[in-house]
Write an enzyme that holds these catalytic residues in place. Structure first.
Site, PDB file in Angstrom:
ATOM      1  N   GLY A 170      70.974  56.285 -92.156  1.00  0.00           N
ATOM      2  CA  GLY A 170      70.660  55.942 -93.605  1.00  0.00           C
ATOM      3  C   GLY A 170      71.616  55.823 -94.479  1.00  0.00           C
ATOM      4  O   GLY A 170      72.632  54.939 -94.174  1.00  0.00           O
ATOM      5  N   GLY A 405      91.929  21.224 -89.886  1.00  0.00           N
ATOM      6  CA  GLY A 405      91.396  22.074 -90.959  1.00  0.00           C
ATOM      7  C   GLY A 405      92.255  23.435 -90.627  1.00  0.00           C
ATOM      8  O   GLY A 405      92.627  24.333 -91.413  1.00  0.00           O
ATOM      9  N   ALA A 406      92.286  23.759 -89.282  1.00  0.00           N
ATOM     10  CA  ALA A 406      92.817  24.917 -88.868  1.00  0.00           C
ATOM     11  C   ALA A 406      94.320  24.851 -89.315  1.00  0.00           C
ATOM     12  O   ALA A 406      94.937  26.091 -89.411  1.00  0.00           O
ATOM     13  CB  ALA A 406      92.555  25.186 -87.396  1.00  0.00           C
TER      14      ALA A 406
HETATM   15  C1  HXC Z   1      67.787  67.137 -94.100  1.00  0.00           C
HETATM   16  C2  HXC Z   1      68.305  67.194 -92.129  1.00  0.00           C
HETATM   17  C3  HXC Z   1      68.612  65.913 -91.997  1.00  0.00           C
HETATM   18  C4  HXC Z   1      68.233  65.105 -93.331  1.00  0.00           C
HETATM   19  C5  HXC Z   1      69.082  66.134 -90.118  1.00  0.00           C
HETATM   20  N1  HXC Z   1      68.616  67.372 -90.861  1.00  0.00           N
HETATM   21  N2  HXC Z   1      68.857  65.298 -91.033  1.00  0.00           N
HETATM   22  N3  HXC Z   1      67.977  67.992 -93.155  1.00  0.00           N
HETATM   23  N4  HXC Z   1      67.621  65.897 -94.467  1.00  0.00           N
HETATM   24  N5  HXC Z   1      67.996  63.960 -93.782  1.00  0.00           N
HETATM   25  C6  HXC Z   1      68.684  68.793 -90.120  1.00  0.00           C
HETATM   26  C7  HXC Z   1      67.404  69.038 -89.156  1.00  0.00           C
HETATM   27  O1  HXC Z   1      66.492  69.410 -89.882  1.00  0.00           O
HETATM   28  C8  HXC Z   1      68.125  70.179 -88.320  1.00  0.00           C
HETATM   29  O2  HXC Z   1      67.945  71.429 -89.016  1.00  0.00           O
HETATM   30  C9  HXC Z   1      69.352  69.869 -88.448  1.00  0.00           C
HETATM   31  O3  HXC Z   1      69.811  69.075 -89.432  1.00  0.00           O
HETATM   32  C10 HXC Z   1      69.960  69.344 -87.330  1.00  0.00           C
HETATM   33  O4  HXC Z   1      69.308  67.963 -87.170  1.00  0.00           O
HETATM   34  P1  HXC Z   1      68.693  67.708 -85.438  1.00  0.00           P
HETATM   35  O5  HXC Z   1      67.857  66.757 -85.688  1.00  0.00           O
HETATM   36  O6  HXC Z   1      68.378  68.804 -84.714  1.00  0.00           O
HETATM   37  O7  HXC Z   1      69.965  67.143 -84.877  1.00  0.00           O
HETATM   38  P2  HXC Z   1      70.004  66.087 -83.717  1.00  0.00           P
HETATM   39  O8  HXC Z   1      68.889  66.310 -82.752  1.00  0.00           O
HETATM   40  O9  HXC Z   1      71.433  65.868 -83.387  1.00  0.00           O
HETATM   41  O10 HXC Z   1      69.681  64.388 -84.536  1.00  0.00           O
HETATM   42  C11 HXC Z   1      70.472  63.989 -85.658  1.00  0.00           C
HETATM   43  C12 HXC Z   1      69.773  62.875 -86.346  1.00  0.00           C
HETATM   44  C13 HXC Z   1      68.334  63.505 -86.768  1.00  0.00           C
HETATM   45  C14 HXC Z   1      69.638  61.641 -85.433  1.00  0.00           C
HETATM   46  C15 HXC Z   1      70.566  62.698 -87.433  1.00  0.00           C
HETATM   47  O11 HXC Z   1      68.565  64.710 -87.581  1.00  0.00           O
HETATM   48  C16 HXC Z   1      67.773  62.393 -87.476  1.00  0.00           C
HETATM   49  O12 HXC Z   1      67.119  61.683 -87.329  1.00  0.00           O
HETATM   50  N6  HXC Z   1      67.739  62.893 -89.028  1.00  0.00           N
HETATM   51  C17 HXC Z   1      67.224  61.980 -89.986  1.00  0.00           C
HETATM   52  C18 HXC Z   1      68.100  60.629 -90.339  1.00  0.00           C
HETATM   53  C19 HXC Z   1      67.595  59.866 -91.186  1.00  0.00           C
HETATM   54  O13 HXC Z   1      66.449  59.202 -91.086  1.00  0.00           O
HETATM   55  N7  HXC Z   1      68.270  59.718 -92.085  1.00  0.00           N
HETATM   56  C20 HXC Z   1      67.936  58.927 -93.286  1.00  0.00           C
HETATM   57  C21 HXC Z   1      67.645  59.771 -94.606  1.00  0.00           C
HETATM   58  S1  HXC Z   1      66.810  58.526 -95.874  1.00  0.00           S
HETATM   59  P3  HXC Z   1      67.766  72.785 -88.494  1.00  0.00           P
HETATM   60  O14 HXC Z   1      67.364  73.679 -89.552  1.00  0.00           O
HETATM   61  O15 HXC Z   1      66.667  72.633 -87.542  1.00  0.00           O
HETATM   62  O16 HXC Z   1      69.234  73.088 -87.844  1.00  0.00           O
HETATM   63  C22 HXC Z   1      68.438  58.074 -96.181  1.00  0.00           C
HETATM   64  C23 HXC Z   1      68.289  56.842 -97.471  1.00  0.00           C
HETATM   65  C24 HXC Z   1      69.417  56.758 -98.214  1.00  0.00           C
HETATM   66  O17 HXC Z   1      69.589  58.413 -95.965  1.00  0.00           O
HETATM   67  C25 HXC Z   1      69.524  55.379 -98.686  1.00  0.00           C
HETATM   68  C26 HXC Z   1      70.761  54.655 -99.420  1.00  0.00           C
HETATM   69  C27 HXC Z   1      71.316  53.411 -99.294  1.00  0.00           C
END
Ligand code: HXC
Length: 515
Positions: A170, A405-406
């Site tokens: 993200g 051109g190159a």
């Molecule tokens: C809060 C988060 C989090 C998030 C992960 N965690 N991402 N907490 N906000 N964005 C937390 C999980 O809840 C978990 O907490 C711990 O981190 C580890 O995550 P896991 O999922 O257990 O780890 P893993 O299996 O390794 O997977 C990693 C991951 C997955 C692929 C990154 O966590 C995931 O898909 N996260 C969301 C990614 C996402 O969609 N981000 C976009 C956000 S929107 P616990 O308490 O269980 O340890 C964004 C928009 C901004 O960023 C745009 C700006 C241009």
């Protein structure tokens, strides 16, 4: 004061909790995933015992009960020294809420960004993050916005390097994309705007994390990442090596490092690398290695657009940036990807006072519907733009082909090349011999008894009489036709003669590069 006394109790407790217990927990979690912790990465990055952490004990905005469950809010920030020079860093800690970016986490990053810019020091971001912290909503998005704003403000003033060592999901992807170099570790890092789950939901396509945004994809296909290594230790070593070629900011020159290589080294082998047959490929990296100090070439974006080789080296102890057409890949033609790769590299070197050397062997732009429809015109124009605006010393050596051109694009004299040399094997003309014969002798070809032999004969004549370096030399488009064996010496002397080059561009808000 007694360290065991009452005044120290909280101080000692907090240190124990943060530096020992939390660090141990982080080690367990990260090592299980085959990754180092945020702190271990910092220790590898900096000269021994030089790292000073700041804001260690802040707590997340989303946690109001005290004492905090975790200190630091998932990111370690501070400064240290790399080869003796000050560098700022932030390193995200995935073991704390997935390294996600909340308001306090963002403020910490912003703090080192501001310090780095204010003091003219490079900044390195080590990214291991699930993106915007979902619980903190809009405050997380605003946090990213503050970081992006500073990335752009710092661009061209201090080197900014991103190191991806886990997820960059993200919002986590755009700060790296705004920085100068993106390093990735193969297999354990990935970058994507929307992950495999969203891809499945929206497009009903199955894709793994690695296939979607792994290090290989980004270093080979998308070009988002320039440097890929097999493990975290080597990735960090790569960052240290890159910094050895860069100044701390745009007002300094790159560091001078004694290499002990002789400036007078003559290389007879350079006379034999370009084959006699003009259509036979060779590896331009063999030429680069013989020219530069100790053969040490730090290649950038090695896996992307391999028809153009770019990277850093030293010539008589001083850093230079090199762009070289690679006849081994797509015959060294320029296409969209290589134009993008080259123009970004030229602009980086120009921003940070790194002189440019171009080694040219290019038959032209890659023809085809795909290239034309995908915009080779506007992308090729970027390379022209980048060379024209670059004010650092710029030298070209034409090794073999330099057509159309190159010829113009690869830092020809009339777009600002300071010294333009050619080897005797150079072929300089409006177009390649076969294409020229087809235009000039169309009628004769039609009536020839054997058009293939006719074309071959006339192409050889054209190469001999027109496509040679001596016409360009006699007309002053080339400064000198040189013996390949003395190229290193020639280049060192020429760069020395350009050391005090100072070119002022006309005042304006900014140019309008064809993006
Ligand atoms: C809060 C988060 C989090 C998030 C992960 N965690 N991402 N907490 N906000 N964005 C937390 C999980 O809840 C978990 O907490 C711990 O981190 C580890 O995550 P896991 O999922 O257990 O780890 P893993 O299996 O390794 O997977 C990693 C991951 C997955 C692929 C990154 O966590 C995931 O898909 N996260 C969301 C990614 C996402 O969609 N981000 C976009 C956000 S929107 P616990 O308490 O269980 O340890 C964004 C928009 C901004 O960023 C745009 C700006 C241009």
């Amino acid at each position: 004061m007694d360290i065991n006394g009452k005044y120290f109790k909280k101080f000692v407790d907090r240190n124990q909790k943060y530096y020992v217990e939390q660090s141990e927990r982080a080690k367990d979690k990260q090592h299980a995933k085959g990754k180092l912790t945020a702190r271990e990465r910092i220790d590898l990055l900096f000269d021994e015992n030089s790292f000073e952490e700041i804001d260690a004990f802040v707590i997340p905005a989303s946690i109001d009960s005290k004492p905090a469950k975790e200190y630091g809010d998932g990111v370690i920030i501070g400064h240290g020294r790399i080869s003796g020079r000050v560098v700022y860093v932030y390193s995200q800690d995935f073991s704390v809420m997935g390294g996600s970016l909340g308001a306090v986490h963002a403020e910490k990053i912003v703090k080192v960004q501001d310090l780095a810019l204010r003091t003219g020091a490079p900044i390195i971001g080590i990214i291991d993050s699930g993106g915007a912290r979902i619980q903190e909503g809009i405050a997380s998005l605003a946090g990213y916005a503050k970081i992006f704003y500073r990335n752009v403000r710092s661009s061209g003033i201090i080197p900014q390097i991103s190191v991806i060592m886990g997820p960059a999901a993200g919002g986590a992807v755009y700060s790296p994309a705004l920085t100068d170099f993106v390093f990735m570790t193969n297999k354990t890092s990935y970058m994507f705007v929307t992950g495999p789950n969203v891809v499945k939901e929206v497009l009903n396509e199955e894709v793994t994390f690695d296939e979607l945004g792994g290090a290989l994809v980004h270093s080979k296909k998308s070009g988002v990442s320039q440097m890929m290594y097999d493990d975290e230790e080597n990735t960090i070593l790569g960052v240290r090596k890159l910094l050895s070629f860069l100044p701390s900011n745009n007002l300094e020159n790159p560091p001078f490092i004694e290499t002990q290589d002789s400036p007078d080294r003559i290389e007879d082998k350079l006379r034999d690398i370009v084959p006699d047959d003009p259509n036979k490929p060779y590896d331009v990296k063999d030429i680069i290695k013989l020219l530069i100090d100790n053969g040490r070439f730090f290649e950038v974006a090695e896996n992307y657009a391999q028809n153009l080789v770019v990277g850093f080296a030293r010539l008589n102890n001083k850093a230079i940036g090199i762009l070289a057409n690679q006849p081994k890949v797509l015959a060294g033609t320029l296409d969209i990807d290589s134009s993008l790769k080259g123009s970004r590299f030229v602009r980086f070197c120009d921003a940070f006072n790194i002189p440019l050397l171009v080694l040219e062997d290019v038959p032209g732009f890659l023809p085809g519907v795909d290239q034309e429809h995908s915009g080779i015109i506007k992308h090729g124009a970027k390379l022209i733009y980048a060379f024209c605006e670059a004010t650092v010393p710029k030298i070209t050596v034409i090794l073999r082909k330099s057509y159309g051109g190159a010829y113009i694009v690869m830092n020809s004299k009339n777009i600002g090349g300071d010294f333009n040399f050619a080897w005797p094997s150079a072929e300089i003309a409006v177009m390649g011999p076969e294409a020229a014969v087809a235009v000039l002798y169309r009628k004769e070809l039609e009536s020839a008894k054997d058009p293939v032999i006719f074309k071959k004969e006339y192409a050889a004549k054209y190469r001999d009489e027109i496509a040679n370096p001596y016409i360009a030399d006699e007309k002053g488009f080339i400064d000198e036709v040189i013996d390949p064996a003395v190229t290193r010496k020639k280049l060192i002397t020429a760069f020395e003669a350009l050391e005090n080059k100072h070119l002022q561009m006309p005042e304006r808000k900014h140019g309008n590069i064809p993006l």
